[in-house]
Design a protein around this motif. Structure first.
Motif, PDB file in Angstrom:
ATOM      1  N   TYR A  48       0.833  -1.199   0.000  1.00  0.00           N
ATOM      2  CA  TYR A  48       0.000   0.000   0.000  1.00  0.00           C
ATOM      3  C   TYR A  48       0.865   1.245   0.000  1.00  0.00           C
ATOM      4  CZ  TYR A  48       1.079   0.431   4.957  1.00  0.00           C
ATOM      5  OH  TYR A  48       1.745   0.564   6.144  1.00  0.00           O
ATOM      6  N   SER A  50       1.133   4.690   1.740  1.00  0.00           N
ATOM      7  CA  SER A  50       0.626   5.370   2.933  1.00  0.00           C
ATOM      8  C   SER A  50       0.319   6.845   2.680  1.00  0.00           C
ATOM      9  CB  SER A  50       1.606   5.224   4.099  1.00  0.00           C
ATOM     10  OG  SER A  50       2.844   5.813   3.778  1.00  0.00           O
ATOM     11  N   ILE A  55      -3.828   0.808  -3.033  1.00  0.00           N
ATOM     12  CA  ILE A  55      -3.287  -0.544  -2.950  1.00  0.00           C
ATOM     13  C   ILE A  55      -2.649  -0.878  -4.295  1.00  0.00           C
ATOM     14  CG2 ILE A  55      -3.881  -2.993  -2.681  1.00  0.00           C
ATOM     15  CD1 ILE A  55      -4.240  -1.434  -0.123  1.00  0.00           C
ATOM     16  N   VAL A 124      -6.263   1.200   4.788  1.00  0.00           N
ATOM     17  CA  VAL A 124      -4.930   1.768   4.652  1.00  0.00           C
ATOM     18  C   VAL A 124      -4.843   2.986   5.567  1.00  0.00           C
ATOM     19  CG1 VAL A 124      -3.260   2.829   3.095  1.00  0.00           C
ATOM     20  CG2 VAL A 124      -4.736   1.004   2.267  1.00  0.00           C
TER      21      VAL A 124
END
Length: 140
Positions: A48, A50, A55, A124
């Motif tokens: 992922y 950040s 994704i 996430v």
């Protein structure tokens, strides 16, 4: 900081069995294989971003013939994509999570091997304010 790691050989996962791994904040990974005897099952890696909350999947075909994998994010009905991957080749897939506040539920399947599944679900964390899982509040 402490770290914990382990390894499961998915090649040893028997047909009809599923390995599920649960983590914090609703994280879930599920793995199941096609019938035994296929040692060249596709490989799926997930990571992922950040900063954006997106994704990224890496789909790899270690087999000797092309494979078509379907990638589906249940939070985005329009996100169903099919990738035909040549032998020993890799394809990258990007799944945006902005419309679901960083939540995702991505399944990778193979039509020619109905028992094959790689599923990754969760949220996430970007450090930005977020919301509860929108799937929890969907009308029945």
């Amino acid at each position: 900081m402490q770290h914990l790691s382990d390894y499961w050989s998915l090649a040893e996962l028997k047909s009809g069995h599923k390995l599920s791994v649960f983590g914090p904040n609703g994280y879930l990974s599920e793995f199941s294989n096609e019938p035994a005897g296929n040692s060249a099952a596709p490989e799926v890696k997930v990571r992922y971003d950040s900063l954006t909350g997106d994704i990224h999947l890496t789909l790899h075909n270690p087999g000797a013939s092309p494979r078509t994998l379907e990638v589906r994010n249940s939070y985005d009905a329009a996100s169903v994509r099919n990738h035909t991957i040549a032998p020993n080749k890799t394809v990258e897939e990007h799944c945006a999570t902005g419309s679901s506040a960083g939540w995702f539920d991505i399944s990778v399947t193979q039509e020619s091997a109905p028992g094959f599944l790689r599923r990754f679900a969760g949220h996430v964390e970007t450090g930005k304010p977020s919301t509860s899982d929108p799937a929890v509040f969907k009308e029945a």
